[in-house]
Design a protein around this motif. Structure first.
Motif, PDB file in Angstrom:
ATOM      1  N   GLU A   1       9.271   8.880  14.906  1.00  0.00           N
ATOM      2  CA  GLU A   1       7.898   9.368  14.717  1.00  0.00           C
ATOM      3  C   GLU A   1       7.411   9.194  13.283  1.00  0.00           C
ATOM      4  N   THR A   2       8.244   8.650  12.398  1.00  0.00           N
ATOM      5  CA  THR A   2       7.803   8.549  11.011  1.00  0.00           C
ATOM      6  C   THR A   2       6.474   7.801  10.912  1.00  0.00           C
ATOM      7  N   VAL A   3       5.633   8.266   9.993  1.00  0.00           N
ATOM      8  CA  VAL A   3       4.342   7.588   9.808  1.00  0.00           C
ATOM      9  C   VAL A   3       4.492   6.378   8.893  1.00  0.00           C
ATOM     10  N   MET A   4       5.682   6.226   8.272  1.00  0.00           N
ATOM     11  CA  MET A   4       5.866   5.076   7.393  1.00  0.00           C
ATOM     12  C   MET A   4       5.910   3.792   8.217  1.00  0.00           C
ATOM     13  N   PRO A   5       5.054   2.818   7.883  1.00  0.00           N
ATOM     14  CA  PRO A   5       5.029   1.574   8.675  1.00  0.00           C
ATOM     15  C   PRO A   5       6.329   0.793   8.554  1.00  0.00           C
TER      16      PRO A   5
ATOM     17  N   ASP B   1      18.582   6.764  -7.058  1.00  0.00           N
ATOM     18  CA  ASP B   1      19.710   7.699  -7.129  1.00  0.00           C
ATOM     19  C   ASP B   1      20.002   8.315  -5.756  1.00  0.00           C
ATOM     20  N   ARG B   2      19.005   8.297  -4.890  1.00  0.00           N
ATOM     21  CA  ARG B   2      19.174   8.928  -3.573  1.00  0.00           C
ATOM     22  C   ARG B   2      19.621   7.940  -2.503  1.00  0.00           C
ATOM     23  N   TRP B   3      19.224   6.658  -2.665  1.00  0.00           N
ATOM     24  CA  TRP B   3      19.525   5.664  -1.637  1.00  0.00           C
ATOM     25  C   TRP B   3      20.113   4.424  -2.301  1.00  0.00           C
ATOM     26  N   SER B   4      21.059   3.779  -1.604  1.00  0.00           N
ATOM     27  CA  SER B   4      21.627   2.518  -2.116  1.00  0.00           C
ATOM     28  C   SER B   4      20.641   1.383  -1.837  1.00  0.00           C
TER      29      SER B   4
ATOM     30  N   VAL C   1      15.883   4.606   9.946  1.00  0.00           N
ATOM     31  CA  VAL C   1      16.508   5.486   8.956  1.00  0.00           C
ATOM     32  C   VAL C   1      16.013   6.923   9.135  1.00  0.00           C
ATOM     33  N   PHE C   2      14.722   7.085   9.328  1.00  0.00           N
ATOM     34  CA  PHE C   2      14.167   8.427   9.541  1.00  0.00           C
ATOM     35  C   PHE C   2      14.057   8.652  11.055  1.00  0.00           C
ATOM     36  N   THR C   3      12.968   9.175  11.518  1.00  0.00           N
ATOM     37  CA  THR C   3      12.813   9.382  12.963  1.00  0.00           C
ATOM     38  C   THR C   3      11.877   8.319  13.519  1.00  0.00           C
TER      39      THR C   3
ATOM     40  N   GLY D   1       4.230  10.992   1.824  1.00  0.00           N
ATOM     41  CA  GLY D   1       5.678  10.821   1.697  1.00  0.00           C
ATOM     42  C   GLY D   1       6.143  11.385   0.365  1.00  0.00           C
ATOM     43  N   PRO D   2       7.470  11.473   0.179  1.00  0.00           N
ATOM     44  CA  PRO D   2       8.003  11.999  -1.089  1.00  0.00           C
ATOM     45  C   PRO D   2       7.719  11.043  -2.255  1.00  0.00           C
ATOM     46  N   ALA D   3       7.660  11.585  -3.479  1.00  0.00           N
ATOM     47  CA  ALA D   3       7.544  10.739  -4.672  1.00  0.00           C
ATOM     48  C   ALA D   3       8.755   9.819  -4.724  1.00  0.00           C
TER      49      ALA D   3
ATOM     50  N   ASN E   1       0.834  -1.207   0.000  1.00  0.00           N
ATOM     51  CA  ASN E   1       0.000   0.000   0.000  1.00  0.00           C
ATOM     52  C   ASN E   1       0.866   1.253   0.000  1.00  0.00           C
ATOM     53  N   CYS E   2       2.012   1.170  -0.645  1.00  0.00           N
ATOM     54  CA  CYS E   2       2.953   2.293  -0.664  1.00  0.00           C
ATOM     55  C   CYS E   2       2.339   3.498  -1.376  1.00  0.00           C
ATOM     56  N   LEU E   3       1.476   3.224  -2.370  1.00  0.00           N
ATOM     57  CA  LEU E   3       0.919   4.334  -3.150  1.00  0.00           C
ATOM     58  C   LEU E   3      -0.072   5.171  -2.346  1.00  0.00           C
ATOM     59  N   ALA E   4      -0.491   4.651  -1.183  1.00  0.00           N
ATOM     60  CA  ALA E   4      -1.350   5.461  -0.325  1.00  0.00           C
ATOM     61  C   ALA E   4      -0.605   6.716   0.118  1.00  0.00           C
ATOM     62  N   CYS E   5       0.717   6.617   0.205  1.00  0.00           N
ATOM     63  CA  CYS E   5       1.528   7.740   0.697  1.00  0.00           C
ATOM     64  C   CYS E   5       2.519   8.283  -0.322  1.00  0.00           C
ATOM     65  N   HIS E   6       2.861   7.491  -1.341  1.00  0.00           N
ATOM     66  CA  HIS E   6       3.918   7.885  -2.277  1.00  0.00           C
ATOM     67  C   HIS E   6       3.422   7.891  -3.719  1.00  0.00           C
ATOM     68  N   ALA E   7       3.829   8.889  -4.475  1.00  0.00           N
ATOM     69  CA  ALA E   7       3.641   8.860  -5.930  1.00  0.00           C
ATOM     70  C   ALA E   7       4.783   8.073  -6.554  1.00  0.00           C
TER      71      ALA E   7
HETATM   72  C1  HEC Z   1       1.615   5.950   5.886  1.00  0.00           C
HETATM   73  C2  HEC Z   1       2.420   6.527   4.833  1.00  0.00           C
HETATM   74  C3  HEC Z   1       3.510   5.702   4.185  1.00  0.00           C
HETATM   75  C4  HEC Z   1       3.431   4.445   3.638  1.00  0.00           C
HETATM   76  C5  HEC Z   1       2.233   3.510   3.600  1.00  0.00           C
HETATM   77  C6  HEC Z   1       4.727   4.179   3.060  1.00  0.00           C
HETATM   78  N1  HEC Z   1       5.572   5.230   3.269  1.00  0.00           N
HETATM   79 FE1  HEC Z   1       7.482   5.411   2.568  1.00  0.00          FE
HETATM   80  N2  HEC Z   1       7.677   7.228   3.483  1.00  0.00           N
HETATM   81  C7  HEC Z   1       6.661   7.889   4.143  1.00  0.00           C
HETATM   82  C8  HEC Z   1       7.179   9.180   4.618  1.00  0.00           C
HETATM   83  C9  HEC Z   1       6.378  10.226   5.384  1.00  0.00           C
HETATM   84  C10 HEC Z   1       8.531   9.260   4.182  1.00  0.00           C
HETATM   85  C11 HEC Z   1       9.546  10.397   4.414  1.00  0.00           C
HETATM   86  C12 HEC Z   1      10.342  10.176   5.656  1.00  0.00           C
HETATM   87  C13 HEC Z   1       9.611  10.713   6.862  1.00  0.00           C
HETATM   88  O1  HEC Z   1       9.229  11.881   6.856  1.00  0.00           O
HETATM   89  O2  HEC Z   1       9.384   9.942   7.792  1.00  0.00           O
HETATM   90  C14 HEC Z   1       8.800   8.028   3.460  1.00  0.00           C
HETATM   91  C15 HEC Z   1      10.013   7.761   2.838  1.00  0.00           C
HETATM   92  C16 HEC Z   1      10.243   6.682   2.003  1.00  0.00           C
HETATM   93  C17 HEC Z   1      11.454   6.476   1.229  1.00  0.00           C
HETATM   94  C18 HEC Z   1      12.622   7.453   1.084  1.00  0.00           C
HETATM   95  C19 HEC Z   1      12.205   8.392  -0.031  1.00  0.00           C
HETATM   96  C20 HEC Z   1      13.169   9.491  -0.393  1.00  0.00           C
HETATM   97  O3  HEC Z   1      13.051   9.997  -1.490  1.00  0.00           O
HETATM   98  O4  HEC Z   1      14.017   9.848   0.409  1.00  0.00           O
HETATM   99  C21 HEC Z   1      11.292   5.303   0.551  1.00  0.00           C
HETATM  100  C22 HEC Z   1      12.270   4.635  -0.383  1.00  0.00           C
HETATM  101  C23 HEC Z   1       9.982   4.765   0.925  1.00  0.00           C
HETATM  102  N3  HEC Z   1       9.387   5.638   1.803  1.00  0.00           N
HETATM  103  C24 HEC Z   1       9.465   3.583   0.434  1.00  0.00           C
HETATM  104  C25 HEC Z   1       8.203   3.075   0.767  1.00  0.00           C
HETATM  105  C26 HEC Z   1       7.715   1.810   0.293  1.00  0.00           C
HETATM  106  C27 HEC Z   1       8.452   0.894  -0.671  1.00  0.00           C
HETATM  107  C28 HEC Z   1       6.485   1.631   0.857  1.00  0.00           C
HETATM  108  C29 HEC Z   1       5.577   0.433   0.746  1.00  0.00           C
HETATM  109  C30 HEC Z   1       6.195  -0.888   1.000  1.00  0.00           C
HETATM  110  C31 HEC Z   1       6.198   2.809   1.668  1.00  0.00           C
HETATM  111  N4  HEC Z   1       7.267   3.659   1.590  1.00  0.00           N
HETATM  112  C32 HEC Z   1       5.042   3.010   2.401  1.00  0.00           C
HETATM  113  C33 HEC Z   1       5.364   7.422   4.347  1.00  0.00           C
HETATM  114  C34 HEC Z   1       4.873   6.185   3.945  1.00  0.00           C
END
Ligand code: HEC
Length: 154
Positions: A110-114, A89-92, A106-108, A81-83, A61-67
């Motif tokens: 508090e990140t909302v990323m699961p 190119d930004r991460w290995s 990697v982030f904080t 989250g960022p596109a 469900n990455c597209l819920a937060c990322h383009a």
């Molecule tokens: C609930 C929202 C959410 C979901 C779902 C999510 N992410 Fe994220 N992601 C973030 C946020 C917000 C950041 C930016 C870091 C931060 O602010 O914590 C991030 C950062 C990233 C980054 C670094 C991007 C950059 O340009 O620096 C990658 C790679 C990434 N996510 C991959 C994924 C992948 C793959 C999935 C699915 C398996 C996923 N994310 C699901 C919210 C989410």
């Protein structure tokens, strides 16, 4: 009563099966700073499977937060989250693995990323996910393989 025992036996069987193989268990994953050097499975990730997992609401469900431009047709995407375009190119690869396994390393905190491969997925965990990771080890490797294809020069 009989049913309870059948159920317990099934759980024991299933539990032991998941422990077999070269997979690294969630609790045994080793972070080196912001990277995970070792493949979680020893089996190369499949980028096509990875793309499906990114777009699947019940899996990444990455597209819920990322383009992600190449997947734009799959689903309406969010921008929490960022596109992810050009993310390779930004991460290995080893940093991308760490981000997908547990973004808190990697982030904080508090990140909302699961955290996709951790038993510590947070307080708002869905009941059906207790004791499980959101993605399997191989699904993480597949996602990382797909992320590695996202280069600006594409
Ligand atoms: C609930 C929202 C959410 C979901 C779902 C999510 N992410 Fe994220 N992601 C973030 C946020 C917000 C950041 C930016 C870091 C931060 O602010 O914590 C991030 C950062 C990233 C980054 C670094 C991007 C950059 O340009 O620096 C990658 C790679 C990434 N996510 C991959 C994924 C992948 C793959 C999935 C699915 C398996 C996923 N994310 C699901 C919210 C989410």
């Amino acid at each position: 009563m009989k049913q309870v025992w059948i159920c317990l036996a099934a759980t024991a069987l299933f539990g032991s099966q998941t422990a077999i193989g070269a997979e690294i268990a969630p609790a045994d994953v080793k972070f080196q700073d912001m990277t995970i050097e070792q493949s979680l499975t020893g089996v190369a990730g499949n980028p096509e499977e990875g793309a499906k997992i990114l777009a699947s609401r019940s899996l990444g469900n990455c597209l819920a937060c990322h383009a992600v431009t190449p997947l734009a047709k799959e689903q309406f995407h969010g921008d929490v989250g960022p596109a992810l375009d050009g993310v390779a190119d930004r991460w290995s690869a080893t940093e991308l693995r760490a981000i997908v396994v547990n973004a808190k390393h990697v982030f904080t905190k508090e990140t909302v990323m699961p955290a996709f491969y951790s038993l510590d997925v947070g307080v708002r965990v869905r009941e059906d996910l207790v004791g499980k990771t959101i993605l399997t080890a191989q699904q993480v490797e597949d996602v990382v393989a797909y992320l590695q294809t996202l280069k600006e020069t594409n």
